[in-house]
Design an enzyme around this catalytic site. Structure first.
Site, PDB file in Angstrom:
ATOM      1  N   ASP A 140       8.575  73.554  35.627  1.00 50.41           N
ATOM      2  CA  ASP A 140       9.233  73.129  34.398  1.00 50.41           C
ATOM      3  C   ASP A 140       8.348  72.978  33.404  1.00 50.41           C
ATOM      4  O   ASP A 140       7.182  72.929  33.462  1.00 50.41           O
ATOM      5  CB  ASP A 140       9.913  71.860  35.587  1.00 50.41           C
ATOM      6  CG  ASP A 140       8.603  70.995  36.205  1.00 50.41           C
ATOM      7  OD1 ASP A 140       7.377  71.063  36.151  1.00 50.41           O
ATOM      8  OD2 ASP A 140       8.967  69.603  35.028  1.00 50.41           O
ATOM      9  N   HIS A 191       5.081  69.777  24.704  1.00 50.34           N
ATOM     10  CA  HIS A 191       6.635  69.614  24.347  1.00 50.34           C
ATOM     11  C   HIS A 191       6.527  68.491  23.091  1.00 50.34           C
ATOM     12  O   HIS A 191       7.555  68.379  22.182  1.00 50.34           O
ATOM     13  CB  HIS A 191       6.118  67.461  25.048  1.00 50.34           C
ATOM     14  CG  HIS A 191       5.938  67.072  25.969  1.00 50.34           C
ATOM     15  ND1 HIS A 191       5.636  65.671  26.863  1.00 50.34           N
ATOM     16  CD2 HIS A 191       5.440  68.580  27.191  1.00 50.34           C
ATOM     17  CE1 HIS A 191       5.139  66.312  28.377  1.00 50.34           C
ATOM     18  NE2 HIS A 191       5.270  67.331  28.366  1.00 50.34           N
ATOM     19  N   GLU A 235       6.929  68.023  38.122  1.00 50.38           N
ATOM     20  CA  GLU A 235       5.870  67.919  36.933  1.00 50.38           C
ATOM     21  C   GLU A 235       6.292  66.773  36.525  1.00 50.38           C
ATOM     22  O   GLU A 235       5.940  65.944  36.076  1.00 50.38           O
ATOM     23  CB  GLU A 235       4.543  68.702  36.625  1.00 50.38           C
ATOM     24  CG  GLU A 235       3.303  67.930  36.821  1.00 50.38           C
ATOM     25  CD  GLU A 235       3.079  67.542  35.267  1.00 50.38           C
ATOM     26  OE1 GLU A 235       2.539  66.772  34.821  1.00 50.38           O
ATOM     27  OE2 GLU A 235       3.959  67.913  34.660  1.00 50.38           O
ATOM     28  N   GLU A 264      -3.717  73.131  33.719  1.00 48.34           N
ATOM     29  CA  GLU A 264      -2.893  72.079  32.322  1.00 48.34           C
ATOM     30  C   GLU A 264      -3.543  72.273  31.693  1.00 48.34           C
ATOM     31  O   GLU A 264      -5.131  72.660  31.405  1.00 48.34           O
ATOM     32  CB  GLU A 264      -3.110  70.052  32.648  1.00 48.34           C
ATOM     33  CG  GLU A 264      -2.065  70.181  33.822  1.00 48.34           C
ATOM     34  CD  GLU A 264      -0.493  70.143  33.300  1.00 48.34           C
ATOM     35  OE1 GLU A 264      -0.478  70.709  31.906  1.00 48.34           O
ATOM     36  OE2 GLU A 264       0.301  69.709  33.608  1.00 48.34           O
TER      37      GLU A 264
END
Length: 392
Positions: free
Chosen positions: A78, A362, A140, A168
């Protein structure tokens, strides 16, 4: 069996980014694509569905699934929303500019998944003597929700893996420690009244402000305690209030106020301390004063997400292997949270290592540098040598 599918790392990144897997949407199209790709190489996959049947984790093994000591390559499918962000290009169409690939998920964290998948033929070439497991999760970004039932399935049904590599963005450095995260929503309910009669009303905003002030007092205490390891930046447990909503009009004493807050605690800290002290202050100090005016007053705090920190396991053989694959001499500690702590909680050695910089995650125009892609591809090739029995 269909003919084996082959993708370059760039092609696989483009393919995965093209699926809009924002957390409020389904990830099943991406999962189906990965299943089909793995099936073309003779690899069986199994889904671990959510209760609604709208999302799935995917677990697959290259080699003997029942052989102990496998390597788990873990990543979440996601991504965070793009709404309200000013992108220079379509976020779900990879664009190259100035040695960077732009697109939602290029850094966090579809590039790692793509590079691992593109390397499947190399993992399988000589018949892996050490199994390679793929563990792809959902949700997540909204609290590490999806990976939990998949971890339960792994520890219930399979021999213990040697190490989990959570990909990550770490700039391909090995991370063996990170902070945990706890997030909450607190709703304060008071009594509406005309603003000229403050002694007869109970202001939800005023008492929410007291609670927030208490959190800031705790934040200062955490800052003063510091970080004994000296590894984290900032070097202490942090507290943040992210949003606050309340009130109707200037001349009405507000009935309701709610705020979202979180803390990111050091991995050796008691994760329950802050919320326990907050609840005690609310129940023993603030609420009695509210109810002295209005017996129906309430302070309600609900948990939104909880994810444990990752603690360093110095000298762990799995960590040593990943250090060798990444050609790192030392491990790092970071302040962001990942699914790694949940794997470690299940007694599986886990580290974080993946392409990209968390500073790009983000954000609008999220990107990963091509140099990071090349470095991760080299990492995967070394891993392929290792699982095939060749030296690293």
């Amino acid at each position: 069996m269909p003919a084996p599918q082959h993708f370059t790392p760039r092609e696989m990144i483009e393919k995965l980014v093209s699926f809009d897997t924002t957390s409020h949407l389904s990830n099943l199209e991406l999962i189906a694509f990965v299943e089909s790709y793995l099936e073309s190489h003779g690899v069986f996959s199994r889904r671990v569905m959510n209760e609604e049947g709208t999302k799935a984790n995917l677990f697959a093994t290259l080699g003997d699934e029942m052989q102990a000591g496998g390597i788990v390559l873990s990543g979440h499918t996601d991504v965070v929303p793009v709404e309200g962000q000013d992108w220079s290009s379509d976020p779900f169409n990879v664009v190259e500019r100035d040695g960077k690939l732009f697109g939602r998920g290029t850094s966090d964290m579809k590039s790692f998944i793509a590079l691992a998948l593109a390397c499947v033929p190399a993992f399988l070439k000589d018949g892996p003597k050490v199994p390679v497991h793929f563990a792809l999760s959902y949700d997540e970004e909204v609290g590490c929700l999806g990976v939990r039932p998949m971890i339960e399935s792994i520890i219930r049904d399979l021999p213990r893996p040697q190490v989990v590599i959570v990909g990550e963005p770490s700039s391909m450095k090995v991370v063996n420690a990170h902070k945990g995260i706890q997030s909450y929503q607190t709703t304060v309910t008071g009594l509406e009244f005309h603003s000229s009669q403050t002694h007869l009303g109970v202001s939800a905003i005023q008492h929410a402000a007291e609670l927030i002030s208490f959190l800031m007092t705790l934040a200062e205490e955490m800052r003063e305690r510091g970080d004994a390891s000296g590894r984290f930046s900032p070097p202490y447990t942090t507290i943040n209030v992210g949003t606050i909503k309340g009130g109707t009009a200037l001349n009405i004493i507000p009935k309701s106020c709610s705020f979202l807050w979180e803390y990111r605690c050091l991995p050796d800290a008691d994760p329950a301390e802050i919320v326990t002290r907050f609840n005690a202050y609310a129940e023993e100090d603030v609420l009695p004063r509210m109810r002295a005016v209005f017996p129906g007053a309430k302070i309600e705090t609900v948990t939104r997400a909880q994810s444990p920190g990752l603690a360093a396991l110095e000298g762990d053989p799995g960590e040593t292997l990943v250090m060798k694959l990444a050609q790192c001499n030392s491990a790092e500690a970071v302040s962001y949270n990942t699914e790694a702590g949940l794997f470690q909680l299940a007694d599986i050695p886990t580290v974080v290592c993946g392409p990209g910089d968390i500073a790009q995650a983000h954000k609008p125009d999220e990107f990963v540098e091509l140099s990071q892609i090349a470095e991760c591809e080299t990492f995967m090739r070394r891993l392929a040598d290792y699982v095939s029995g060749r030296s690293v």
